[in-house]
Design a protein around this motif. Structure first.
Motif, mmCIF file in Angstrom:
data_model
loop_
_atom_site.group_PDB
_atom_site.id
_atom_site.type_symbol
_atom_site.label_atom_id
_atom_site.label_comp_id
_atom_site.label_asym_id
_atom_site.label_seq_id
_atom_site.Cartn_x
_atom_site.Cartn_y
_atom_site.Cartn_z
ATOM 1 N N LEU A 98 -1.935 -28.851 23.883
ATOM 2 C CA LEU A 98 -1.182 -27.774 23.435
ATOM 3 C C LEU A 98 0.240 -27.992 24.050
ATOM 4 C CD1 LEU A 98 -0.420 -24.770 22.487
ATOM 5 C CD2 LEU A 98 -1.190 -23.935 24.514
ATOM 6 N N LEU A 99 0.525 -28.308 25.248
ATOM 7 C CA LEU A 99 1.877 -28.743 25.744
ATOM 8 C C LEU A 99 2.395 -29.935 24.956
ATOM 9 C CD1 LEU A 99 1.554 -27.730 29.371
ATOM 10 C CD2 LEU A 99 2.443 -26.385 27.625
ATOM 11 N N VAL A 100 1.712 -30.890 24.701
ATOM 12 C CA VAL A 100 1.954 -31.938 23.870
ATOM 13 C C VAL A 100 2.387 -31.496 22.751
ATOM 14 C CG1 VAL A 100 1.311 -34.105 22.825
ATOM 15 C CG2 VAL A 100 0.754 -33.745 25.198
ATOM 16 N N ASN A 101 1.651 -30.967 21.701
ATOM 17 C CA ASN A 101 2.158 -30.234 20.688
ATOM 18 C C ASN A 101 3.368 -29.511 20.725
ATOM 19 O OD1 ASN A 101 0.408 -30.451 18.275
ATOM 20 N ND2 ASN A 101 -1.024 -29.931 19.536
ATOM 21 N N PRO A 250 5.073 -38.651 23.793
ATOM 22 C CA PRO A 250 4.145 -37.313 23.723
ATOM 23 C C PRO A 250 2.528 -38.064 23.784
ATOM 24 C CG PRO A 250 5.834 -36.670 22.304
ATOM 25 C CD PRO A 250 6.144 -38.233 22.723
ATOM 26 N N ILE A 251 2.641 -39.145 22.744
ATOM 27 C CA ILE A 251 1.516 -39.561 22.600
ATOM 28 C C ILE A 251 0.486 -40.233 24.007
ATOM 29 C CG2 ILE A 251 -0.124 -41.317 21.419
ATOM 30 C CD1 ILE A 251 0.761 -38.592 20.150
ATOM 31 N N SER A 252 1.813 -41.152 24.704
ATOM 32 C CA SER A 252 1.441 -41.650 26.033
ATOM 33 C C SER A 252 0.742 -40.689 27.010
ATOM 34 C CB SER A 252 2.686 -42.291 26.580
ATOM 35 O OG SER A 252 3.121 -43.133 25.359
ATOM 36 N N ALA A 253 1.425 -39.427 26.777
ATOM 37 C CA ALA A 253 0.879 -38.379 27.707
ATOM 38 C C ALA A 253 -0.367 -38.012 27.557
ATOM 39 C CB ALA A 253 2.007 -37.038 27.646
ATOM 40 N N LEU A 346 2.860 -34.403 32.904
ATOM 41 C CA LEU A 346 4.024 -33.965 33.364
ATOM 42 C C LEU A 346 4.892 -35.124 33.472
ATOM 43 C CD1 LEU A 346 6.234 -32.069 34.342
ATOM 44 C CD2 LEU A 346 5.011 -32.299 36.867
ATOM 45 N N LEU A 347 4.543 -36.157 34.290
ATOM 46 C CA LEU A 347 5.405 -37.420 34.276
ATOM 47 C C LEU A 347 5.881 -37.955 33.085
ATOM 48 C CD1 LEU A 347 3.813 -38.933 37.678
ATOM 49 C CD2 LEU A 347 6.206 -37.821 37.370
ATOM 50 N N PHE A 348 4.734 -38.081 32.107
ATOM 51 C CA PHE A 348 5.073 -38.798 30.929
ATOM 52 C C PHE A 348 6.138 -37.988 30.005
ATOM 53 C CE2 PHE A 348 1.558 -42.029 31.022
ATOM 54 C CZ PHE A 348 2.314 -43.088 30.816
ATOM 55 N N LEU A 349 5.874 -36.634 30.043
ATOM 56 C CA LEU A 349 6.846 -35.747 29.371
ATOM 57 C C LEU A 349 8.158 -35.904 30.105
ATOM 58 C CD1 LEU A 349 4.304 -32.702 28.222
ATOM 59 C CD2 LEU A 349 4.978 -34.962 26.966
ATOM 60 N N GLY A 350 8.209 -35.962 31.189
ATOM 61 C CA GLY A 350 9.486 -35.941 31.877
ATOM 62 C C GLY A 350 10.093 -37.108 31.529
ATOM 63 N N PRO A 462 7.291 -27.030 28.524
ATOM 64 C CA PRO A 462 6.014 -27.743 28.779
ATOM 65 C C PRO A 462 6.135 -28.499 30.042
ATOM 66 C CG PRO A 462 6.540 -28.154 26.523
ATOM 67 C CD PRO A 462 7.749 -27.637 27.121
ATOM 68 N N LEU A 463 7.272 -29.005 30.485
ATOM 69 C CA LEU A 463 7.488 -29.598 31.734
ATOM 70 C C LEU A 463 7.248 -28.605 32.814
ATOM 71 C CD1 LEU A 463 10.618 -31.661 31.392
ATOM 72 C CD2 LEU A 463 8.388 -32.617 31.338
#
Lengths: 624, 103
Positions: A98-101, A250-253, A346-350, A462-463
């Motif tokens: 959801l957060l990646v979306n 986001p895909i990596s996350a 979190l780290l990936f999205l950051g 999301p972060l």
């Protein structure tokens, strides 16, 4: 109707989203993102409600299946089964998804194929949820492959970049090598199991009742583990995971936190009865996991790409989980999987937020971002502290659970785990201080000061939402409170708070951070000390121990050579025969044409020749 | 007796082969026609030889050869008529240039 009986809705919602986006994606632009986010959100809510209904209940609740394929007197079934384990997994998966979306709405903004992207993400989420809910191993395998396909599609989403194309192919092929192991395991199971049953309940009964001989058990367990090695990026099949960084961030996350790599760990947990029946297999799992953990951590210390560092850290942390499973603690492994899902997402999205602002990924070109991107910097710091295992962040508790088991079971693995924890803290400190720290007022390009903005709220929200569990998830299962493991596995939890382990692991984390601080922020220890003192070691780790090159030499090059030989064979021998027969037919036709020249004399001559031939044959038959 | 038959037959075979060679290799249409006559005569010679020295000697063979000569004369007349027609049309009597049968 209880929530357990309607759990099939949870994977269905992303599937609906995928179908909608597939059918009507062309007409919509931004609406597609909202459809996917909304349906995933509903799925998340449903998963949470299911989980809440499960709390305090026995391990397994509801199973439903129908005969999918009737083979003589055995039947292959499809269905779903709800247990505490998969209701927990579903919450983690849908939450991260959801957060990646939500995040992708900002990150992928303006991309022409954004609806396609969301379609793939929905399919990815659906596959993972389907995998988690699967009631038997065959069905799990179907979703397992589906997850692989989705990762292929998403890693290669920017297929116009040659690196992305190569990475997608590599991810697909390398994980496929592992999948062969899983497939063989399923075949052997089908053959060995009483009644050819493949559902998890029968597997549980067969292996806890010692109905399968130890030799087969070990073989099956190892083959299943090979599948997990491929999917979860364990040594020696880890090479695809860092390359998969070519996909959108986001895909990596998603891949690193909730879906792809978690599938391998989940598989082992789901079939843990098989592993539990074979001490040898468990030892293999533990050793491979521990080796991968420290191996990937050393590589992570020498990388320069922000996403690659995080990728190697994922490989390393998955090694931790494998080690926990190998040491016999399912709850510690699952616990680390959960906390890791939160802080790694979190780290990936950051990192994605940083890349979004700077449009590059080399950490040597960054610095001083803390003042420019406050939310990103703070949340990233939380993620980094959690990953480094600093109390009281979530990573500390899950890592502590694993280290405690290791301390009791195997001192060598405990040592490796501790070293890994130190390395982890060190490379995270290096990453953080190089990107966000520094006296410099900001990154520069061509000598000019760059203007950097914080990412839009749709990305920072999301972060913040992920930072909360990254801090707090650790309190699910502290050493003094074992309800999580008890609830998850149904086995009574043992009280094992070990103060020595806690202090040592905290010290390893803090020590790593201090060293990183001294080297990359304060500058009191020169940062290039390793590359100056032992250049070969720095080179070795920076080049990832030449594993890729090694594979290139011993696998890719011979295969390519064989391919060339076969091609020559095809061109010369096979093609030669084809060309020759064609040429023969053409020549025959051409001579036939020449024969019909309209001159009676030629016809007469041919008739004469035929007659002579006839006479010779006749005479030869009489006197021969 | 049989020795006589053999020598006649050999002569006829030689004649036939000469005629065949001429018919197949010469390019002048008149010579080709002559060669065909040669082959016909070789056949006539055979008929007569068998009529005289064969297993059941009778006049049938000799009468048959008379018929053959009559038919051959008619055939040559027709052949030459065709030849003249062709010569008028193409201005040549070279058989190598007469390849209309191809079409």
């Amino acid at each position: 109707m209880s929530y357990s009986q309607t759990a099939w809705i949870i994977p269905l919602l992303p599937l609906v989203s995928f179908t909608l986006l597939l059918a009507f994606g062309r007409q919509m632009k931004e609406a597609g993102a909202w459809i996917s986010t909304l349906l995933t959100g509903m799925s998340f809510v449903w998963a949470v409600l299911t989980l809440v209904a499960r709390l305090g209940k026995p391990v397994s609740d509801y199973a439903w299946s129908y005969n999918w394929l009737q083979l003589e007197d055995t039947a292959l079934s499809m269905g779903y089964e709800l247990t505490n384990l998969n209701s927990w997994m579903m919450v983690v998966v849908t939450f991260v998804s959801l957060l990646v979306n939500l995040y992708s709405k900002g990150y992928m903004h303006g991309d022409e194929r954004i609806t396609v992207f969301y379609g793939y993400v929905s399919l990815f989420t659906f596959s993972m949820l389907g995998l988690v809910l699967s009631q038997n191993l065959l069905q799990l395998y179907v979703f397992w492959e589906l997850v692989g396909v989705c990762s292929f599609l998403l890693v290669g989403f920017w297929f116009f970049k040659p690196e992305a194309k190569a990475a997608a192919k590599k991810a697909f092929i390398v994980t496929r090598i592992g999948d062969v192991g899983l497939f063989l395991a399923i075949l052997i199971l089908f053959w060995q199991m009483p009644g050819h049953a493949l559902d998890f309940t029968s597997i549980h009964n067969a292996f806890t009742g010692n109905e399968i001989t130890p030799g087969w058990t070990t073989l099956i367990a190892i083959l299943i583990f090979i599948g997990a090695i491929g999917k979860s990026g364990q040594f020696p099949l880890h090479t695809w995971l860092p390359d998969a960084m070519e996909g959108p961030t986001p895909i990596s996350a998603l891949i690193h936190a909730a879906t792809m790599v978690a599938a391998g760990v989940y598989l082992i947990v789901r079939t843990y009865d098989i592993f539990a029946a074979s001490p040898d297999a468990l030892l293999v799992v533990a050793l491979v996991g521990a080796f991968t953990a420290v191996f990937a951590a050393t590589i992570g210390m020498a990388q320069h790409d922000i996403k690659r560092i995080l990728a190697y850290s994922t490989v390393s942390q998955l090694g931790y989980m494998m080690m926990a499973l190998g040491l016999g603690s399912v709850s510690a492994g699952m616990f680390h999987l959960t906390t890791h899902a939160f802080f790694k997402a979190l780290l990936f999205l950051g990192a994605g937020s940083v890349i979004h602002a700077l449009h590059r990924q080399d950490i040597r070109e960054m610095g001083g971002l803390a003042s420019k991107m406050k939310i990103t910097a703070v949340t990233f710091a939380i993620g980094a502290l959690a990953l480094s295992g600093i109390p009281p962040f979530s990573g500390f508790w899950s890592k502590d659970a694993i280290l405690t088991v290791a301390y009791e079971e195997n001192k060598l693995l405990f040592g490796i785990g501790l070293i890994t924890a130190f390395f982890t803290a060190f490379y995270m400190a290096r990453l953080y201080f190089l990107v966000f720290g520094g006296k410099r007022s900001g990154p520069t390009r061509n000598g000019h000061q760059e203007h950097v903005h914080e990412s839009p709220p749709v990305m920072t929200l999301p972060l913040i939402l992920l930072a909360v569990p990254a801090v707090l998830a650790g309190f699910l299962s502290t050493p003094w409170n074992g309800w999580f493991g008890e609830w998850l596995t149904g086995l009574p939890a043992e009280e094992h708070a070990n103060l020595i382990v806690m202090v040592l692991s905290a010290l390893a984390g803090i020590g790593g951070i201090i060293l990183g601080y001294l080297m990359y922020e304060k500058g009191s220890v020169p940062a290039d000390i390793v590359s100056r003192q032992v250049p070969w070691l720095a080179r070795l780790t920076e080049r990832k121990y030449y594993i890729d090159e090694l594979y290139d030499r011993i696998i890719v090059a011979p295969l390519r050579g064989l391919g060339h030989v076969l091609q020559v064979l095809d061109d010369v021998v096979i093609g030669g025969i084809v060309r020759m027969s064609a040429r023969a037919a053409v020549g025959l036709g051409r001579n036939g044409v020449k024969l019909q020249n309209g001159q009676v004399q030629t016809y007469g001559l041919v008739s004469l020749l035929g007659f002579v031939l006839f006479v010779i044959l006749l005479v030869g038959r009489r006197y021969g | 007796m049989t020795g006589m038959l053999a020598s006649y037959l050999i002569l006829a075979a030689v004649l036939f082969c000469l005629g065949l060679y001429g018919a197949l290799s010469k390019s002048n249409a008149v010579i080709v026609l002559l060669s065909v006559e040669l082959m016909l005569n070789a056949v006539n010679l055979n008929l007569i030889a068998f009529a005289k020295y064969g297993v059941g000697p009778s006049l049938t063979g000799q009468i048959f050869s008379l018929f053959t000569m009559a038919v051959a004369a008619a055939e040559v007349a027709v052949g030459i008529a065709i030849l003249i027609a062709l010569y008028r049309r193409k201005g040549t009597v070279d058989v190598t240039e007469m390849d209309e049968m191809k079409h």
